[in-house]
Design a protein around this motif. Sequence first.
Motif, PDB file in Angstrom:
ATOM      1  N   ALA A   1     -15.024 -73.102  -9.054  1.00 10.24           N
ATOM      2  CA  ALA A   1     -13.776 -73.050  -8.276  1.00 10.24           C
ATOM      3  C   ALA A   1     -13.112 -74.430  -8.236  1.00 10.24           C
ATOM      4  CB  ALA A   1     -14.046 -72.551  -6.858  1.00 10.24           C
ATOM      5  N   PHE A   2     -13.886 -75.479  -7.925  1.00  7.46           N
ATOM      6  CA  PHE A   2     -13.322 -76.827  -7.874  1.00  7.46           C
ATOM      7  C   PHE A   2     -12.722 -77.210  -9.226  1.00  7.46           C
ATOM      8  CE2 PHE A   2     -15.071 -79.429  -4.107  1.00  7.46           C
ATOM      9  CZ  PHE A   2     -14.991 -78.354  -3.256  1.00  7.46           C
TER      10      PHE A   2
ATOM     11  N   MET B   1      -8.800 -78.129 -10.131  1.00  7.40           N
ATOM     12  CA  MET B   1      -8.410 -79.376 -10.800  1.00  7.40           C
ATOM     13  C   MET B   1      -7.574 -79.091 -12.044  1.00  7.40           C
ATOM     14  SD  MET B   1     -11.688 -81.880 -10.432  1.00  7.40           S
ATOM     15  CE  MET B   1     -12.999 -81.148  -9.477  1.00  7.40           C
ATOM     16  N   VAL B   2      -7.987 -78.113 -12.835  1.00  6.81           N
ATOM     17  CA  VAL B   2      -7.204 -77.740 -14.023  1.00  6.81           C
ATOM     18  C   VAL B   2      -5.831 -77.236 -13.592  1.00  6.81           C
ATOM     19  CG1 VAL B   2      -7.048 -76.103 -15.948  1.00  6.81           C
ATOM     20  CG2 VAL B   2      -9.198 -77.312 -15.505  1.00  6.81           C
ATOM     21  N   THR B   3      -5.787 -76.440 -12.534  1.00  5.67           N
ATOM     22  CA  THR B   3      -4.510 -75.934 -12.011  1.00  5.67           C
ATOM     23  C   THR B   3      -3.597 -77.096 -11.611  1.00  5.67           C
ATOM     24  OG1 THR B   3      -5.561 -73.915 -11.239  1.00  5.67           O
ATOM     25  CG2 THR B   3      -3.446 -74.478 -10.238  1.00  5.67           C
ATOM     26  N   ALA B   4      -4.162 -78.109 -10.947  1.00  2.00           N
ATOM     27  CA  ALA B   4      -3.369 -79.274 -10.548  1.00  2.00           C
ATOM     28  C   ALA B   4      -2.872 -80.042 -11.772  1.00  2.00           C
ATOM     29  CB  ALA B   4      -4.197 -80.189  -9.644  1.00  2.00           C
TER      30      ALA B   4
ATOM     31  N   ALA C   1      -0.195 -82.906 -12.007  1.00  2.00           N
ATOM     32  CA  ALA C   1      -0.913 -83.939 -11.260  1.00  2.00           C
ATOM     33  C   ALA C   1      -1.388 -85.039 -12.197  1.00  2.00           C
ATOM     34  CB  ALA C   1      -2.105 -83.331 -10.529  1.00  2.00           C
ATOM     35  N   SER C   2      -1.722 -86.165 -11.624  1.00  2.00           N
ATOM     36  CA  SER C   2      -2.192 -87.318 -12.395  1.00  2.00           C
ATOM     37  C   SER C   2      -3.452 -86.998 -13.185  1.00  2.00           C
ATOM     38  CB  SER C   2      -2.495 -88.481 -11.446  1.00  2.00           C
ATOM     39  OG  SER C   2      -3.094 -89.543 -12.148  1.00  2.00           O
TER      40      SER C   2
ATOM     41  N   LEU D   1     -13.041 -83.990 -12.901  1.00  2.00           N
ATOM     42  CA  LEU D   1     -13.150 -82.695 -13.570  1.00  2.00           C
ATOM     43  C   LEU D   1     -14.298 -82.641 -14.574  1.00  2.00           C
ATOM     44  CD1 LEU D   1     -12.201 -79.859 -14.362  1.00  2.00           C
ATOM     45  CD2 LEU D   1     -10.471 -80.939 -15.827  1.00  2.00           C
ATOM     46  N   VAL D   2     -14.412 -83.641 -15.415  1.00  2.00           N
ATOM     47  CA  VAL D   2     -15.429 -83.610 -16.479  1.00  2.00           C
ATOM     48  C   VAL D   2     -16.840 -83.483 -15.908  1.00  2.00           C
ATOM     49  CG1 VAL D   2     -16.461 -84.928 -18.370  1.00  2.00           C
ATOM     50  CG2 VAL D   2     -13.972 -84.704 -18.213  1.00  2.00           C
ATOM     51  N   PRO D   3     -17.263 -84.362 -14.981  1.00  2.00           N
ATOM     52  CA  PRO D   3     -18.617 -84.185 -14.448  1.00  2.00           C
ATOM     53  C   PRO D   3     -18.790 -82.880 -13.670  1.00  2.00           C
ATOM     54  CG  PRO D   3     -17.650 -86.263 -13.671  1.00  2.00           C
ATOM     55  CD  PRO D   3     -16.623 -85.559 -14.487  1.00  2.00           C
ATOM     56  N   GLU D   4     -17.756 -82.455 -12.977  1.00  2.00           N
ATOM     57  CA  GLU D   4     -17.830 -81.193 -12.218  1.00  2.00           C
ATOM     58  C   GLU D   4     -18.090 -80.026 -13.157  1.00  2.00           C
ATOM     59  OE1 GLU D   4     -18.087 -79.443  -8.626  1.00  2.00           O
ATOM     60  OE2 GLU D   4     -17.444 -81.515  -8.831  1.00  2.00           O
ATOM     61  N   ALA D   5     -17.365 -79.975 -14.254  1.00  2.00           N
ATOM     62  CA  ALA D   5     -17.540 -78.887 -15.224  1.00  2.00           C
ATOM     63  C   ALA D   5     -18.909 -78.967 -15.906  1.00  2.00           C
ATOM     64  CB  ALA D   5     -16.416 -78.928 -16.259  1.00  2.00           C
TER      65      ALA D   5
END
Length: 120
Positions: free
Chosen positions: A80-81, A85-88, A93-94, A101-105
């Motif tokens: 979800a997070f 982030m991809v949506t932003a 978004a910056s 995003l990278v570590p989260e994924a």
Amino acid sequence: MYDLVVTIGFATPWTAAAALGSMHAVHVALGLPGSPPPVLGPFELMLTAMMGTAVAMWALARIRYPFASLIAIDTVGRVAFSTWMVTALVAGASPVIVVFLVPEAIWAVLQAIGVKRAVR
């Protein structure tokens, strides 16, 4: 531990303001495209700190109680997070968000593999 390290800076209004200010400075210094991280008012900082506190507490719970069921729930949260982030990013978004995003994924994929193995 990753979540605790990354989110502890968002766990108070003062540290969240500093973290977002740093992200804003990096965006501007690098001349990145997209909308820079904003300077938040008291209400937005309160909501940010509430989110940072909740994620930090959740990270501590997962460290203390590394049960497969909690890891599975966390994996869904990571997806979800990552989606938000991809949506932003798509909305302009910056690109500074990519640092999160990278570590989260990656963690989402690794945890999903671990949960799948634990279920077997």
